[in-house]
Design an enzyme around this catalytic site. Structure first.
Site, PDB file in Angstrom:
ATOM      1  N   GLU A 214       0.500  -1.387   0.066  1.00  0.00           N
ATOM      2  CA  GLU A 214      -0.164  -0.019  -0.549  1.00  0.00           C
ATOM      3  C   GLU A 214       0.999   1.352   0.072  1.00  0.00           C
ATOM      4  O   GLU A 214       0.405   2.019  -0.572  1.00  0.00           O
ATOM      5  CB  GLU A 214      -1.125   0.042   1.570  1.00  0.00           C
ATOM      6  CG  GLU A 214      -2.008   1.112   0.960  1.00  0.00           C
ATOM      7  CD  GLU A 214      -3.411   0.618   2.397  1.00  0.00           C
ATOM      8  OE1 GLU A 214      -3.036  -0.022   3.231  1.00  0.00           O
ATOM      9  OE2 GLU A 214      -4.477   1.178   2.056  1.00  0.00           O
TER      10      GLU A 214
ATOM     11  N   LYS B 213     -14.052   1.402  -4.177  1.00  0.00           N
ATOM     12  CA  LYS B 213     -15.148   2.131  -2.737  1.00  0.00           C
ATOM     13  C   LYS B 213     -16.020   2.664  -3.075  1.00  0.00           C
ATOM     14  O   LYS B 213     -17.354   3.122  -3.291  1.00  0.00           O
ATOM     15  CB  LYS B 213     -14.507   2.508  -1.548  1.00  0.00           C
ATOM     16  CG  LYS B 213     -13.841   2.265   0.053  1.00  0.00           C
ATOM     17  CD  LYS B 213     -13.246   3.002   0.847  1.00  0.00           C
ATOM     18  CE  LYS B 213     -12.175   2.953   1.324  1.00  0.00           C
ATOM     19  NZ  LYS B 213     -11.635   3.396   1.959  1.00  0.00           N
TER      20      LYS B 213
ATOM     21  N   HIS C 298       6.189 -27.573  -1.031  1.00  0.00           N
ATOM     22  CA  HIS C 298       5.737 -28.598  -1.754  1.00  0.00           C
ATOM     23  C   HIS C 298       4.257 -27.898  -1.827  1.00  0.00           C
ATOM     24  O   HIS C 298       3.287 -29.178  -3.124  1.00  0.00           O
ATOM     25  CB  HIS C 298       5.055 -29.621  -0.152  1.00  0.00           C
ATOM     26  CG  HIS C 298       6.206 -29.958  -0.023  1.00  0.00           C
ATOM     27  ND1 HIS C 298       6.544 -31.781   0.677  1.00  0.00           N
ATOM     28  CD2 HIS C 298       7.027 -29.103   1.196  1.00  0.00           C
ATOM     29  CE1 HIS C 298       7.855 -31.420   1.568  1.00  0.00           C
ATOM     30  NE2 HIS C 298       7.663 -30.514   1.775  1.00  0.00           N
TER      31      HIS C 298
HETATM   32  O1  PA5 Z   1      -2.765   1.584   6.058  1.00  0.00           O
HETATM   33  C1  PA5 Z   1      -4.368   2.757   6.076  1.00  0.00           C
HETATM   34  O2  PA5 Z   1      -4.037   3.712   6.026  1.00  0.00           O
HETATM   35  C2  PA5 Z   1      -4.986   1.412   5.301  1.00  0.00           C
HETATM   36  O3  PA5 Z   1      -4.998  -0.207   5.737  1.00  0.00           O
HETATM   37  C3  PA5 Z   1      -6.169   1.734   6.772  1.00  0.00           C
HETATM   38  O4  PA5 Z   1      -5.529   1.540   7.823  1.00  0.00           O
HETATM   39  C4  PA5 Z   1      -7.233   0.856   6.164  1.00  0.00           C
HETATM   40  O5  PA5 Z   1      -8.088   1.023   5.268  1.00  0.00           O
HETATM   41  C5  PA5 Z   1      -8.373   1.116   7.778  1.00  0.00           C
HETATM   42  O6  PA5 Z   1      -8.688   2.576   7.719  1.00  0.00           O
HETATM   43  P1  PA5 Z   1     -10.008   3.212   9.251  1.00  0.00           P
HETATM   44  O7  PA5 Z   1      -8.801   3.390  10.186  1.00  0.00           O
HETATM   45  O8  PA5 Z   1      -9.575   4.338   8.322  1.00  0.00           O
HETATM   46  O9  PA5 Z   1     -11.032   2.271   8.887  1.00  0.00           O
END
Ligand code: PA5
Length: 424
Positions: free
Chosen positions: A276, A412, A297
C-alpha cells in the site's frame, strides 16, 4: 539488531553510489520534510508516545482480562493487521492464554460473520473497535452487528462499558458514536497512517489484552528508532536499497519467506506495509509471502524453475521460542533415527540453508537473508520498526509518497454506487 546477509544475492550492490541520495532521504524522514510529511509521526513515536495513554491501555487491558473471556477486535487494514500479526507471532496459533481474541470488521463475508456472531452468543466478550476515519464500511458494519448482539445479551448500559474505541482525536463517525454512548476512547494520532500505527493504541490494546508485554514491544521499537535514526548508513535502509535495486534489475516481485506458521499474519502485515505504500503510479514491487517448508511443497517448484520474476527475503529467527528434541524409535521403520537427539530447529535451519542454496545458486533467485535474534515482544518491536524505515527509504528512492493510498478509493466509489449509498 537485525542483520542483513547478502551473500546469496548473486550480484554486488554499489552502496557508495547511493550514499548522498540516501543521506538526503534520511534527513527528509528525520526532519519530516519528505513527501507525505504530515504522516511521519511514527518516526519518533517510540519516544514521543503519550505515556498517560499507555498507562490507560495497560489498565484497560487488565480490566478486560479480568472481566471478559473474549475480545472482539473490529478493524481492517492498518487498523487490524499489526495487532493480529503480533498476537499470532508471539502467542502462536493455539495459545494457552485464557483470553480469546477474535477478528471482525475486516470482511463482508456472510458465513464468516454469521459464525463469529454465533460463537459470541456463548461468550462474555468486550469489543475494541478501531477505525481512524470512523467510516470504513467493513468495520462499521461488523461493529453494528456485534454491538447489537452485545446489547441484546447484556443491555445497552453494560454493552457501552464493554466497548473500547480507537479512533481520531477530533473527528469522525466513530468518535461521535463513542461520545454519544460513552465508550472508553483511545487515540490514533492524526500524523500516523493505519499501516504505520502498530505502536499506537491500534496495536497495543489488543496486544496487551492478549497478554503481550507491550512495554518490551515499545522498548524494541525505540531501539530500532535509535539504530535506524542515527544516520543513513544502516541495515534498514540497506534493505530498502537492495529491494529498489532488484526492482530496477527486472524483478517485480518480492517474496517474504519465514519458516514458521505463526508468522503468516506477519507476512500479511508486511505485504500491506510495502504494497500500500509503494504500489503507485504504475511502479513498485509486488509483495508476496510464503511459509516454508510448507510452501516448498506447493510454490517451491515455481520459485526454483518458474518465470524468473521474483527475489526472496528470508527471515530467520536465530533462537526460536521453543524447541523439540527428536526421539529414538525402536523399529525405525520410518528411517528417521539418523535424526535422533537433534532438535526440530536444527532440521528447520538445515531446510532453510538447503533451500536458500537451491533457489539462489541453482535457480538464480536472488536471496536476501534477514537474521532476527529471537521472536519476543522486544525483537518484534524492533523488526516492525525496521520494516517501516526500510519501506520509507524504498518508496522515496522510487520517488513515491509512502503514506497515501489514492488507489484504494476507486473500489469504494464503485461499491457505494452499486449499494445505493446516497451521493454515489
Ligand atoms: O493503512 C491504511 O491507511 C489503511 O489500510 C487503513 O488502515 C484502513 O483502510 C482502515 O482505515 P480506518 O482506520 O480509517 O478504518
Amino acid at each position: 539488531m537485525i542483520k542483513l546477509q547478502l551473500d546469496r544475492l548473486g550480484r554486488n550492490i554499489d552502496f557508495a553510489s547511493y550514499a548522498k541520495e540516501m543521506e538526503a532521504i534520511h534527513a527528509s524522514i528525520e526532519n519530516k520534510t519528505g513527501a507525505g510529511n504530515d504522516y511521519l509521526g511514527w518516526v519518533d513515536y517510540p519516544n514521543t508516545y503519550d505515556k498517560e495513554e499507555f498507562q490507560k491501555i495497560l489498565a484497560c487491558a487488565k480490566e478486560i482480562r479480568e472481566n471478559y473471556d473474549c475480545l472482539v477486535v473490529c478493524g481492517i487494514g492498518g487498523s487490524y493487521l499489526g495487532a493480529r500479526a503480533a498476537i499470532e507471532a508471539l502467542n502462536g496459533l493455539y495459545p494457552e492464554d485464557k483470553m480469546e481474541i477474535i477478528f471482525l470488521g475486516q470482511t463482508f463475508a456472510p458465513s464468516y460473520i454469521a459464525q463469529v456472531l454465533r460463537h459470541l452468543e456463548k461468550k462474555n466478550f468486550a469489543i475494541n473497535v478501531i477505525s481512524k476515519s470512523g467510516t470504513t464500511t467493513e468495520t462499521a458494519l461488523g461493529f453494528r452487528l456485534v454491538k447489537e448482539l452485545l446489547e441484546k445479551k447484556v443491555g445497552k448500559e453494560k454493552a457501552a462499558k464493554a466497548v473500547y474505541a480507537t479512533t481520531d482525536k477530533e473527528k469522525g463517525a466513530l468518535l461521535d458514536l463513542s461520545k454519544k454512548y460513552g465508550y472508553t476512547r483511545f487515540v490514533l494520532p492524526a500524523d500516523i497512517g493505519g499501516r504505520y500505527s502498530v505502536f499506537t493504541a491500534v496495536g497495543l490494546l489488543p496486544m496487551a489484552v492478549a497478554g503481550i508485554d507491550i512495554q518490551a514491544f515499545m522498548d524494541g521499537a525505540k531501539a530500532g528508532m535509535e539504530e535506524y535514526g542515527k544516520g543513513a548508513d544502516n541495515e534498514a535502509y540497506r534493505y530498502g536499497l537492495v529491494r529498489h535495486e532488484l526492482y530496477k534489475a527486472g524483478y517485480p516481485v518480492e517474496m517474504f519467506v519465514s519458516y514458521e506458521p505463526r508468522f503468516v499474519q506477519l507476512g500479511e502485515w508486511w505485504k500491506q506495509l510495502f504494497g500500500e505504500s509503494e504500489g503507485k503510479e504504475h511502479t513498485g514491487l509486488l509483495p508476496d509471502s510464503a511459509t516454508f517448508s510448507t510452501d516448498l511443497h506447493s510454490l517451491g517448484q515455481f520459485i526454483q524453475e518458474g518465470s524468473p520474476v521474483l527475489f526472496e527475503t528470508v527471515m530467520e529467527i536465530q533462537h526460536p521460542a521453543e524447541d523439540v528434541v527428536i526421539p529414538n524409535d525402536e523399529d525405525n521403520l520410518d528411517k528417521l533415527n539418523y535424526l535422533e537427539g537433534k532438535t526440530l530447529d536444527f532440521v528447520n535451519k538445515k531446510a532453510m540453508e538447503g533451500t536458500m542454496d537451491a533457489h539462489a545458486n541453482v535457480g538464480n533467485v536472488p536471496n536476501l537473508h534477514l537474521q532476527v535474534e529471537a521472536m519476543d515482544a522486544y525483537h518484534l518491536g524492533q523488526l516492525m520498526y525496521f520494516f517501516m524505515r526500510a519501506c520509507a527509504m524504498s518508496c522515496y528512492l522510487n520517488h513515491i509518497n509512502p503514506f497515501n493510498q489514492p488507489g484504494v478509493e476507486i473500489y469504494k466509489k464503485n461499491m457505494f454506487h452499486l449499494l445505493g449509498k446516497p451521493g454515489f
